[in-house]
Design a protein around this motif. Sequence first.
Motif, PDB file in Angstrom:
ATOM      1  N   THR A   1     -26.017  26.174   3.390  1.00  0.00           N
ATOM      2  CA  THR A   1     -25.217  24.911   3.484  1.00  0.00           C
ATOM      3  C   THR A   1     -25.420  24.027   4.656  1.00  0.00           C
TER       4      THR A   1
ATOM      5  N   PRO B   1     -31.199  15.961  -0.374  1.00  0.00           N
ATOM      6  CA  PRO B   1     -30.660  17.149  -1.249  1.00  0.00           C
ATOM      7  C   PRO B   1     -32.069  17.852  -1.623  1.00  0.00           C
TER       8      PRO B   1
ATOM      9  N   TYR C   1     -26.701  13.249  -8.861  1.00  0.00           N
ATOM     10  CA  TYR C   1     -28.236  13.714  -8.819  1.00  0.00           C
ATOM     11  C   TYR C   1     -28.889  13.065 -10.453  1.00  0.00           C
TER      12      TYR C   1
ATOM     13  N   TYR D   1     -28.322   9.623  -5.938  1.00  0.00           N
ATOM     14  CA  TYR D   1     -29.762   9.871  -5.779  1.00  0.00           C
ATOM     15  C   TYR D   1     -30.288   9.668  -7.262  1.00  0.00           C
TER      16      TYR D   1
ATOM     17  N   ARG E   1     -27.180  19.591   1.138  1.00  0.00           N
ATOM     18  CA  ARG E   1     -26.805  19.619  -0.361  1.00  0.00           C
ATOM     19  C   ARG E   1     -28.037  20.117  -1.342  1.00  0.00           C
ATOM     20  N   HIS E   2     -27.341  20.599  -2.569  1.00  0.00           N
ATOM     21  CA  HIS E   2     -28.147  21.228  -3.443  1.00  0.00           C
ATOM     22  C   HIS E   2     -27.809  20.583  -4.921  1.00  0.00           C
ATOM     23  N   ALA E   3     -28.798  20.478  -5.509  1.00  0.00           N
ATOM     24  CA  ALA E   3     -28.570  20.044  -7.182  1.00  0.00           C
ATOM     25  C   ALA E   3     -29.244  20.896  -8.129  1.00  0.00           C
TER      26      ALA E   3
ATOM     27  N   ALA F   1     -35.739  13.902  -0.707  1.00  0.00           N
ATOM     28  CA  ALA F   1     -35.254  15.024  -1.795  1.00  0.00           C
ATOM     29  C   ALA F   1     -36.225  15.978  -1.846  1.00  0.00           C
TER      30      ALA F   1
END
Length: 297
Positions: free
Chosen positions: A144, A119, A222, A265, A175-177, A82
């Motif tokens: 994306t 991510p 996440y 995650y 992926r993004h958190a 990550a």
Amino acid sequence: MDASPNTEGPGPGGRIRVGTSGWRYASWRGDFYPRGLVQRRELAYLGDRLSTVEINGSFYSLQRPDSYRRWRDSVPDDFTFAVKGSRYITHMRRLRDVRTALANFFASGVLALGPALGPFLWQLPARLEFDQGLLEDFIAQLPTSTAHAQALAGEHDERLDGRAWLEIDEDRPLRHALEPRARSFDDPALPALLRAHGVALAVADTAGRWPRFDADTADFAYLRLHGSTELYTSGYDAGELRAWARQAIDWAQGDAGGTGPRDVYVYFDNDAHGHAPHDAVALAALIAGEGADGREG
């Protein structure tokens, strides 16, 4: 039971990965890391025991492609990184006018992680209040896919001339958190906005320092564990670890209420006294034990 790099919950569902937030800490040496282990071997040692790690250095400054390549080559093929988004974007620019900063970040070498790239975490400062328009504009700029990130990275400014990494091995989804810390983010508009873009709302255990958000907004979860009683300092006891193992498995399997299976995650950030790697190994073992025989370890 030793933690397996291939930690998963029982039965069909998403993949569960457990790791730490960073890996280079003096207090881990002679404790989690064996005495005499050279510093350049620390990530490899962690990679043999856990399945993921959160890169923290990327939050403080732009790293270099050589660093990302070295980290990638230090861990097993199935390991995932990550990447924590730049604080210049989140804390200094406060999400405003960040197109070039985003281009520089994605040109700095993160794409050199290849299939090990997991991510991105965007941690917001506690004093940044919820502004739906500002947040939507920021999220709309996040790439994306790796091809999208490659195109964005091509917009870097002169500071990355001669050191940019603009290559990808293939086009993969990204992926993004988001980890907000202001209470004003407890707004029904936030989950709707994140769902529209497939961005996960990070669940953060912060010993009550900051609010906890837990809406299901993406196809992955996440979780950041900063310490249950003392921020960054306290370890997690056996009961707390069993509860988090059960939560991770529930997320991975989905529920009867319509929430589908999700990849999970988990990152321990209670590193001040060296608890993080021990807690991560223990949690991964609990989850792996549940998957092996239907019981919590």
